[in-house]
Design a protein around this motif. Sequence first.
Motif, PDB file in Angstrom:
ATOM      1  N   LEU A 129       0.261  -1.455  -0.181  1.00  0.00           N
ATOM      2  CA  LEU A 129       0.178  -0.223   0.142  1.00  0.00           C
ATOM      3  C   LEU A 129       0.965   1.311  -0.045  1.00  0.00           C
ATOM      4  N   ASN A 130       0.440   1.904  -0.918  1.00  0.00           N
ATOM      5  CA  ASN A 130       1.108   3.481  -0.913  1.00  0.00           C
ATOM      6  C   ASN A 130       1.390   4.458  -0.124  1.00  0.00           C
ATOM      7  N   PRO A 131       2.615   4.858   0.893  1.00  0.00           N
ATOM      8  CA  PRO A 131       2.253   5.304   2.175  1.00  0.00           C
ATOM      9  C   PRO A 131       1.981   6.893   1.815  1.00  0.00           C
ATOM     10  N   ARG A 132       1.738   6.421   0.945  1.00  0.00           N
ATOM     11  CA  ARG A 132       2.013   8.710   0.489  1.00  0.00           C
ATOM     12  C   ARG A 132       0.061   8.834   0.660  1.00  0.00           C
ATOM     13  N   ASP A 151      -3.839   8.245  11.381  1.00  0.00           N
ATOM     14  CA  ASP A 151      -2.356   8.292  11.559  1.00  0.00           C
ATOM     15  C   ASP A 151      -1.636   9.496  10.203  1.00  0.00           C
ATOM     16  N   ARG A 152      -2.170   9.307   9.212  1.00  0.00           N
ATOM     17  CA  ARG A 152      -1.080   9.701   8.121  1.00  0.00           C
ATOM     18  C   ARG A 152      -1.819  11.228   7.721  1.00  0.00           C
ATOM     19  N   VAL A 153      -3.671  10.826   8.153  1.00  0.00           N
ATOM     20  CA  VAL A 153      -3.788  11.950   7.803  1.00  0.00           C
ATOM     21  C   VAL A 153      -3.038  13.680   9.015  1.00  0.00           C
ATOM     22  N   GLU A 154      -3.443  13.302  10.170  1.00  0.00           N
ATOM     23  CA  GLU A 154      -2.407  14.035  11.190  1.00  0.00           C
ATOM     24  C   GLU A 154      -1.222  13.903  11.107  1.00  0.00           C
ATOM     25  N   LYS A 155      -0.905  13.506  11.004  1.00  0.00           N
ATOM     26  CA  LYS A 155       0.955  13.499  10.229  1.00  0.00           C
ATOM     27  C   LYS A 155       1.182  14.594   9.306  1.00  0.00           C
ATOM     28  N   PHE A 156       0.281  14.589   8.267  1.00  0.00           N
ATOM     29  CA  PHE A 156       0.126  15.822   7.235  1.00  0.00           C
ATOM     30  C   PHE A 156      -0.653  17.173   7.734  1.00  0.00           C
ATOM     31  N   LEU A 184      -9.291  15.959   6.642  1.00  0.00           N
ATOM     32  CA  LEU A 184     -10.401  15.371   6.711  1.00  0.00           C
ATOM     33  C   LEU A 184     -11.604  14.709   5.519  1.00  0.00           C
ATOM     34  N   GLY A 185     -12.061  15.956   6.373  1.00  0.00           N
ATOM     35  CA  GLY A 185     -13.519  15.638   5.161  1.00  0.00           C
ATOM     36  C   GLY A 185     -13.830  15.212   4.015  1.00  0.00           C
ATOM     37  N   ARG A 186     -12.556  16.221   3.572  1.00  0.00           N
ATOM     38  CA  ARG A 186     -11.661  15.997   1.936  1.00  0.00           C
ATOM     39  C   ARG A 186     -11.185  14.761   1.612  1.00  0.00           C
TER      40      ARG A 186
END
Length: 108
Positions: free
Chosen positions: A1-4, A25-30, A42-44
């Motif tokens: 799975l693509n980490p991006r 976790d990826r959303v929060e980090k970005f 997150l909505g997007r």
Amino acid sequence: LNPRKFGLALLGKNGTGVRAYIFYDRVEKFSQSYYTPRGILLGRILAHELGHLLLGSHSHSSTGIMQPVTGRTLDRTSIAGAYFTVPQARLVRAAIRDAYRAIALAGR
């Protein structure tokens, strides 16, 4: 799975949506790294994954909310200004209408 990638939608054999996952976790980090409001991001991403569930296979597009979502493609404009295209919006409304009809018929 693509980490991006921020999410994943699973489709059934008939191409319709079964389940979607958001990698928070990826959303929060970005969000923290790029000073992007977490709720908007997150909505997007939720809207994009719901689009996959409702629009089915091959639902990515070159514009709008159904553009592939990765850390590289997100910026403040694409997050705040992303919408379903007119044809996609029609298909989403039809899918929701059909789902309600199926539920109503099943309840009879």
